[in-house]
Design a protein around this motif. Structure first.
Motif, PDB file in Angstrom:
ATOM      1  N   ASP A 145      -5.185   8.744   3.507  1.00 29.20           N
ATOM      2  CA  ASP A 145      -6.299   8.536   2.583  1.00 29.20           C
ATOM      3  C   ASP A 145      -5.891   7.645   1.418  1.00 29.20           C
ATOM      4  N   PHE A 146      -4.668   7.821   0.936  1.00 31.28           N
ATOM      5  CA  PHE A 146      -4.196   7.008  -0.185  1.00 31.28           C
ATOM      6  C   PHE A 146      -4.060   5.539   0.220  1.00 31.28           C
ATOM      7  N   LEU A 147      -3.456   5.297   1.375  1.00 33.63           N
ATOM      8  CA  LEU A 147      -3.261   3.906   1.816  1.00 33.63           C
ATOM      9  C   LEU A 147      -4.581   3.216   2.070  1.00 33.63           C
ATOM     10  N   ALA A 148      -5.587   3.971   2.462  1.00 34.65           N
ATOM     11  CA  ALA A 148      -6.916   3.372   2.697  1.00 34.65           C
ATOM     12  C   ALA A 148      -7.476   2.800   1.401  1.00 34.65           C
ATOM     13  N   THR A 149      -7.096   3.366   0.264  1.00 34.04           N
ATOM     14  CA  THR A 149      -7.584   2.849  -1.028  1.00 34.04           C
ATOM     15  C   THR A 149      -6.813   1.621  -1.471  1.00 34.04           C
ATOM     16  N   ARG A 150      -5.660   1.372  -0.850  1.00 32.13           N
ATOM     17  CA  ARG A 150      -4.823   0.234  -1.251  1.00 32.13           C
ATOM     18  C   ARG A 150      -5.100  -0.995  -0.408  1.00 32.13           C
ATOM     19  N   HIS A 151      -5.786  -0.841   0.710  1.00 28.79           N
ATOM     20  CA  HIS A 151      -5.985  -1.953   1.640  1.00 28.79           C
ATOM     21  C   HIS A 151      -7.343  -2.614   1.417  1.00 28.79           C
TER      22      HIS A 151
END
Length: 293
Positions: free
Chosen positions: A287-293
């Protein structure tokens, strides 16, 4: 009772059961193979095999790029195997996998193991094993001591104090002590303003404490910011602080040179401390990486 039991907890459990103590195994995460609560009586070799085979251990075939060095000699390997041969084989296999993770340096793996030990209060045999393994691979004891100082507010100051006592005992048994790395102090590390604002909304004194603790440790010498962030991510996963705390530390890791694969490797390493907790960590990381991409 063992909740989300890992290898270290099971090592202790088997010894306790053989001594006549009543122990209960609890696997907490239903979707990851948990949900069972069972008492463990005095074990025979066959019963040990049954109990250990019932735990949903991760298969090394799941991670084909990280099979580990099958010839790697682990610290305390013989002691673990003599405790229980079947469990010893499982533990050695898992240890070789964890120490063989190619995405992390030996230093990073050592600091993550120490973080996990402190979170789970594994301050005797497991901590000694991981410190000894790190020393044999060139990680300086002073750098591991600095890791404990860094981890104090995340695992608790009393636990950190106990860990430092263990390091003093280990140091007395070492003939040659390697010097610390001397990594330079980093001055560009600040507590994210949003985190401080949210803390102040809760309590001004708590916000001041949070800011002080962050400022005292994140820029210190001997560990890089990325190394500090990676081992602190381990505390977030094992403590269940998978919201703002996890996101802040994952962001610090990436912003200071760590890769997404290294974040995933941290979770793979600490899976032996509780599969369910690692699974929840992977969900939070996704979920965190989805906000960075």
């Amino acid at each position: 009772m063992i909740v989300d039991a890992g290898l270290a907890e099971l090592t202790v459990a088997i010894a306790c059961v053989d001594a006549g103590a009543e122990v209960t195994s609890h696997q907490a995460h239903g979707t990851l193979g948990g949900g069972a609560v069972r008492p463990l009586g005095r074990t025979s070799p066959r019963m040990r095999t049954s109990v250990l085979s019932s735990i949903p251990w991760p298969s090394s075939s799941t991670y084909p790029s990280n099979k580990g060095d099958l010839s790697m000699k682990l610290a305390s390997q013989n002691a673990i195997t003599s405790l229980d041969p079947d469990f010893g084989d499982m533990a050695v296999k898992r240890g070789r996998f964890a120490w063989g993770l190619q995405q992390l340096t030996m230093r990073e793996k050592a600091f993550v193991f120490i973080a996990a030990d402190l979170c789970c209060h594994n301050l005797q045999f497991p901590l000694q094993t991981h410190v000894t393994m790190a020393l044999s691979n060139g990680v300086a004891l002073e750098d591991m001591r600095e890791a404990v100082r860094h981890l104090a507010p995340y695992v608790g100051y009393p636990t950190a104090a106990e860990a430092l006592m263990r390091l003093v005992e280990i140091e007395k048994s070492i003939e040659t002590i390697s010097p610390p790395t001397g990594t330079a102090v980093e001055t560009n590390v600040e507590l994210p303003p949003q985190v401080l604002t949210e803390a102040k909304a809760l309590d001004e004194e708590f916000a001041a404490f949070l800011e002080e603790q962050f400022g005292e440790r994140w820029g210190r010498a001997n560990l890089t910011v990325a190394e500090r962030a990676l081992c602190t991510i381990a505390t977030d996963v094992l403590n269940g602080t998978l919201g703002h705390s996890f996101q802040m530390h994952a962001g610090l890791a990436l912003d200071h040179g760590a890769t997404e694969d290294q974040l995933r490797a941290v979770l793979l390493l600490i899976a032996e401390f509780g599969i369910a907790r690692a699974g929840r960590g992977f969900e939070a990381l996704r979920d965190f990486l989805a906000t960075r991409h």
